[in-house]
Design a protein around this motif. Structure first.
Motif, PDB file in Angstrom:
ATOM      1  N   GLU A  33     -39.451 -45.634 -60.856  1.00 50.50           N
ATOM      2  CA  GLU A  33     -38.502 -44.543 -60.649  1.00 50.50           C
ATOM      3  C   GLU A  33     -38.210 -43.722 -61.907  1.00 50.50           C
ATOM      4  O   GLU A  33     -37.961 -42.523 -61.826  1.00 50.50           O
ATOM      5  CB  GLU A  33     -37.213 -45.088 -60.039  1.00 50.50           C
ATOM      6  N   ARG A  34     -38.253 -44.350 -63.080  1.00 44.62           N
ATOM      7  CA  ARG A  34     -38.070 -43.558 -64.310  1.00 44.62           C
ATOM      8  C   ARG A  34     -39.269 -42.635 -64.545  1.00 44.62           C
ATOM      9  O   ARG A  34     -39.108 -41.469 -64.940  1.00 44.62           O
ATOM     10  CB  ARG A  34     -37.875 -44.488 -65.510  1.00 44.62           C
ATOM     11  N   LEU A  35     -40.468 -43.138 -64.283  1.00 44.58           N
ATOM     12  CA  LEU A  35     -41.654 -42.287 -64.414  1.00 44.58           C
ATOM     13  C   LEU A  35     -41.622 -41.160 -63.389  1.00 44.58           C
ATOM     14  O   LEU A  35     -42.052 -40.037 -63.674  1.00 44.58           O
ATOM     15  CB  LEU A  35     -42.919 -43.123 -64.217  1.00 44.58           C
ATOM     16  N   GLU A  36     -41.106 -41.451 -62.206  1.00 47.34           N
ATOM     17  CA  GLU A  36     -40.961 -40.426 -61.173  1.00 47.34           C
ATOM     18  C   GLU A  36     -40.046 -39.308 -61.656  1.00 47.34           C
ATOM     19  O   GLU A  36     -40.340 -38.114 -61.468  1.00 47.34           O
ATOM     20  CB  GLU A  36     -40.403 -41.071 -59.911  1.00 47.34           C
ATOM     21  N   PHE A  37     -38.943 -39.675 -62.293  1.00 44.33           N
ATOM     22  CA  PHE A  37     -37.995 -38.699 -62.840  1.00 44.33           C
ATOM     23  C   PHE A  37     -38.683 -37.791 -63.857  1.00 44.33           C
ATOM     24  O   PHE A  37     -38.521 -36.566 -63.841  1.00 44.33           O
ATOM     25  CB  PHE A  37     -36.826 -39.444 -63.487  1.00 44.33           C
ATOM     26  N   LEU A  38     -39.479 -38.387 -64.732  1.00 41.00           N
ATOM     27  CA  LEU A  38     -40.194 -37.610 -65.744  1.00 41.00           C
ATOM     28  C   LEU A  38     -41.250 -36.719 -65.109  1.00 41.00           C
ATOM     29  O   LEU A  38     -41.361 -35.525 -65.422  1.00 41.00           O
ATOM     30  CB  LEU A  38     -40.850 -38.568 -66.751  1.00 41.00           C
ATOM     31  N   GLY A  39     -42.021 -37.293 -64.204  1.00 41.44           N
ATOM     32  CA  GLY A  39     -43.102 -36.542 -63.569  1.00 41.44           C
ATOM     33  C   GLY A  39     -42.618 -35.359 -62.766  1.00 41.44           C
ATOM     34  O   GLY A  39     -43.301 -34.326 -62.683  1.00 41.44           O
ATOM     35  N   ASP A  40     -41.441 -35.477 -62.169  1.00 42.64           N
ATOM     36  CA  ASP A  40     -40.878 -34.378 -61.387  1.00 42.64           C
ATOM     37  C   ASP A  40     -40.695 -33.131 -62.253  1.00 42.64           C
ATOM     38  O   ASP A  40     -41.021 -32.017 -61.840  1.00 42.64           O
ATOM     39  CB  ASP A  40     -39.539 -34.828 -60.795  1.00 42.64           C
ATOM     40  N   SER A  41     -40.208 -33.315 -63.468  1.00 37.08           N
ATOM     41  CA  SER A  41     -40.002 -32.181 -64.370  1.00 37.08           C
ATOM     42  C   SER A  41     -41.327 -31.565 -64.816  1.00 37.08           C
ATOM     43  O   SER A  41     -41.470 -30.339 -64.886  1.00 37.08           O
ATOM     44  CB  SER A  41     -39.198 -32.627 -65.598  1.00 37.08           C
ATOM     45  N   ILE A  42     -42.295 -32.421 -65.124  1.00 36.50           N
ATOM     46  CA  ILE A  42     -43.606 -31.930 -65.566  1.00 36.50           C
ATOM     47  C   ILE A  42     -44.301 -31.177 -64.445  1.00 36.50           C
ATOM     48  O   ILE A  42     -44.895 -30.108 -64.649  1.00 36.50           O
ATOM     49  CB  ILE A  42     -44.464 -33.109 -66.046  1.00 36.50           C
ATOM     50  N   LEU A  43     -44.223 -31.719 -63.245  1.00 40.12           N
ATOM     51  CA  LEU A  43     -44.804 -31.065 -62.072  1.00 40.12           C
ATOM     52  C   LEU A  43     -44.198 -29.685 -61.875  1.00 40.12           C
ATOM     53  O   LEU A  43     -44.916 -28.691 -61.688  1.00 40.12           O
ATOM     54  CB  LEU A  43     -44.559 -31.935 -60.837  1.00 40.12           C
ATOM     55  N   GLY A  44     -42.871 -29.610 -61.905  1.00 41.72           N
ATOM     56  CA  GLY A  44     -42.205 -28.334 -61.686  1.00 41.72           C
ATOM     57  C   GLY A  44     -42.587 -27.290 -62.714  1.00 41.72           C
ATOM     58  O   GLY A  44     -42.820 -26.125 -62.373  1.00 41.72           O
ATOM     59  N   GLN A  45     -42.671 -27.687 -63.974  1.00 37.40           N
ATOM     60  CA  GLN A  45     -43.030 -26.736 -65.020  1.00 37.40           C
ATOM     61  C   GLN A  45     -44.460 -26.244 -64.863  1.00 37.40           C
ATOM     62  O   GLN A  45     -44.728 -25.033 -64.956  1.00 37.40           O
ATOM     63  CB  GLN A  45     -42.867 -27.382 -66.396  1.00 37.40           C
ATOM     64  N   ALA A  46     -45.385 -27.166 -64.608  1.00 39.03           N
ATOM     65  CA  ALA A  46     -46.792 -26.784 -64.484  1.00 39.03           C
ATOM     66  C   ALA A  46     -47.012 -25.838 -63.306  1.00 39.03           C
ATOM     67  O   ALA A  46     -47.742 -24.838 -63.418  1.00 39.03           O
ATOM     68  CB  ALA A  46     -47.658 -28.033 -64.326  1.00 39.03           C
ATOM     69  N   VAL A  47     -46.369 -26.128 -62.185  1.00 38.39           N
ATOM     70  CA  VAL A  47     -46.516 -25.283 -61.003  1.00 38.39           C
ATOM     71  C   VAL A  47     -45.867 -23.925 -61.229  1.00 38.39           C
ATOM     72  O   VAL A  47     -46.418 -22.888 -60.843  1.00 38.39           O
ATOM     73  CB  VAL A  47     -45.897 -25.991 -59.769  1.00 38.39           C
ATOM     74  N   THR A  48     -44.722 -23.917 -61.875  1.00 40.45           N
ATOM     75  CA  THR A  48     -44.026 -22.656 -62.149  1.00 40.45           C
ATOM     76  C   THR A  48     -44.882 -21.726 -63.013  1.00 40.45           C
ATOM     77  O   THR A  48     -45.033 -20.531 -62.705  1.00 40.45           O
ATOM     78  CB  THR A  48     -42.684 -22.915 -62.859  1.00 40.45           C
ATOM     79  N   VAL A  49     -45.446 -22.249 -64.084  1.00 41.22           N
ATOM     80  CA  VAL A  49     -46.290 -21.442 -64.976  1.00 41.22           C
ATOM     81  C   VAL A  49     -47.532 -20.961 -64.242  1.00 41.22           C
ATOM     82  O   VAL A  49     -47.948 -19.794 -64.376  1.00 41.22           O
ATOM     83  CB  VAL A  49     -46.677 -22.249 -66.228  1.00 41.22           C
ATOM     84  N   LYS A  50     -48.142 -21.835 -63.441  1.00 38.71           N
ATOM     85  CA  LYS A  50     -49.338 -21.474 -62.685  1.00 38.71           C
ATOM     86  C   LYS A  50     -49.052 -20.309 -61.736  1.00 38.71           C
ATOM     87  O   LYS A  50     -49.810 -19.323 -61.693  1.00 38.71           O
ATOM     88  CB  LYS A  50     -49.817 -22.694 -61.890  1.00 38.71           C
ATOM     89  N   LEU A  51     -47.975 -20.402 -60.978  1.00 39.20           N
ATOM     90  CA  LEU A  51     -47.633 -19.338 -60.036  1.00 39.20           C
ATOM     91  C   LEU A  51     -47.280 -18.044 -60.756  1.00 39.20           C
ATOM     92  O   LEU A  51     -47.669 -16.954 -60.320  1.00 39.20           O
ATOM     93  CB  LEU A  51     -46.460 -19.793 -59.162  1.00 39.20           C
ATOM     94  N   TYR A  52     -46.553 -18.143 -61.854  1.00 39.46           N
ATOM     95  CA  TYR A  52     -46.160 -16.946 -62.608  1.00 39.46           C
ATOM     96  C   TYR A  52     -47.398 -16.194 -63.103  1.00 39.46           C
ATOM     97  O   TYR A  52     -47.468 -14.960 -63.020  1.00 39.46           O
ATOM     98  CB  TYR A  52     -45.274 -17.344 -63.784  1.00 39.46           C
ATOM     99  N   ARG A  53     -48.366 -16.921 -63.609  1.00 38.88           N
ATOM    100  CA  ARG A  53     -49.560 -16.290 -64.160  1.00 38.88           C
ATOM    101  C   ARG A  53     -50.512 -15.776 -63.087  1.00 38.88           C
ATOM    102  O   ARG A  53     -51.133 -14.725 -63.238  1.00 38.88           O
ATOM    103  CB  ARG A  53     -50.289 -17.280 -65.062  1.00 38.88           C
ATOM    104  N   ASP A  54     -50.630 -16.503 -61.983  1.00 33.73           N
ATOM    105  CA  ASP A  54     -51.629 -16.167 -60.971  1.00 33.73           C
ATOM    106  C   ASP A  54     -51.149 -15.133 -59.960  1.00 33.73           C
ATOM    107  O   ASP A  54     -51.969 -14.518 -59.270  1.00 33.73           O
ATOM    108  CB  ASP A  54     -52.067 -17.424 -60.218  1.00 33.73           C
ATOM    109  N   TYR A  55     -49.839 -14.959 -59.849  1.00 26.38           N
ATOM    110  CA  TYR A  55     -49.310 -14.043 -58.840  1.00 26.38           C
ATOM    111  C   TYR A  55     -48.353 -13.048 -59.493  1.00 26.38           C
ATOM    112  O   TYR A  55     -47.138 -13.072 -59.258  1.00 26.38           O
ATOM    113  CB  TYR A  55     -48.595 -14.822 -57.740  1.00 26.38           C
ATOM    114  N   PRO A  56     -48.876 -12.125 -60.310  1.00 23.30           N
ATOM    115  CA  PRO A  56     -48.019 -11.188 -61.051  1.00 23.30           C
ATOM    116  C   PRO A  56     -47.257 -10.206 -60.163  1.00 23.30           C
ATOM    117  O   PRO A  56     -46.279  -9.602 -60.608  1.00 23.30           O
ATOM    118  CB  PRO A  56     -49.013 -10.444 -61.954  1.00 23.30           C
ATOM    119  N   ASP A  57     -47.694 -10.040 -58.914  1.00 23.28           N
ATOM    120  CA  ASP A  57     -47.049  -9.073 -58.032  1.00 23.28           C
ATOM    121  C   ASP A  57     -45.927  -9.675 -57.189  1.00 23.28           C
ATOM    122  O   ASP A  57     -45.219  -8.941 -56.482  1.00 23.28           O
ATOM    123  CB  ASP A  57     -48.086  -8.437 -57.095  1.00 23.28           C
TER     124      ASP A  57
END
Length: 241
Positions: free
Chosen positions: A34-58
């Motif tokens: 569960e502690r690793l889950e807590f950490l991974g949740d933040s990393i997942l959110g950041q990676a997906v956020t950056v990916k969407l921001y860069r790939d979908y500028p419109d």
């Protein structure tokens, strides 16, 4: 498991990421994921956020937020876990094993996050980000699948309507104590059981079942189904799950 992920991660951390609290409790209160889950949740959110921001500028902020929410949802993460066969590697307690824990969406989704956290600690942020992007790629490269992951019940209803299959019905059962219930949902179309799913709430179970049904009906699953090829709901009584 490491071969499936294609990353070089400390085996002890991977083992921890795969250890559910039910297994830990039955083995003297050892560490669980569960502690690793807590950490991974933040990393997942950041990676997906950056990916969407860069790939979908419109896309505006609202649409970006909607897509991010779908990609980090329990339904989407559980689908990713099933794609890579993660359930086979889980360390579960006897109770979870007997109640289908290896295919519970909530457990699968949490474990994906824990694996991401383990990767970050062992291999660093760049490798962890690369892993996240590989895991979500199947949803991003298929626009229809992406849409289904965002709203599986609506997507299934639209697909069923387009094929003149009527409205999907959901049969839901529950088990476990009030503080820790597990819900099981089955999608029924034209009298046939099409797919099932589990979740920690009725809504999550129905969403998981709907995504499974959409995947099968659209021909994207390992076993597709075409109800129009039968003689109707009385053509067979076998479980199509």
């Amino acid at each position: 498991m490491l071969a499936v992920l294609d990353v070089d991660v400390d085996p002890d951390l991977v083992d921890l990421a795969l250890t559910h609290r039910s297994f830990a409790y039955e083995h003297g209160g050892i560490a669980h994921n569960e502690r690793l889950e807590f950490l991974g949740d933040s990393i997942l959110g950041q990676a997906v956020t950056v990916k969407l921001y860069r790939d979908y500028p419109d896309l505006d902020e609202g649409e970006l937020a909607k897509r991010r929410a779908s990609l980090v949802s329990t339904v989407a993460l559980a689908e990713i876990a099933r794609i890579i066969g993660l359930g086979a590697f889980l360390k579960l307690g006897r109770g979870e094993e007997l109640t289908g824990g290896r295919d519970k969406s909530s457990i699968l989704a949490d474990t994906v996050e824990a694996v991401i956290g383990a990767t970050y600690l062992s291999a660093g942020p760049d490798v962890a980000t690369a892993l996240v992007l590989r895991l979500v790629e199947p949803l991003l490269v298929d626009p229809d699948r992406f849409g289904a992951a965002m709203d599986p019940k609506t997507s299934l209803q639209e697909l069923a309507s387009a094929r003149s299959l009527g409205n999907p019905a959901y049969r839901v059962t529950e088990e476990g104590p009030d503080h820790d219930k597990t819900f099981h949902a089955t999608v029924v179309l034209m009298g046939e059981d099409i797919a099932s799913g589990t979740g920690s709430s009725k809504k999550n179970a129905e969403m998981a079942a709907a995504l499974g049904a959409w995947t099968r009906l659209s021909g994207r699953g390992e076993e597709s189904v075409d109800l129009l090829a039968t003689d109707g709901p009385d053509a067979g009584t076998g479980d199509a799950r």
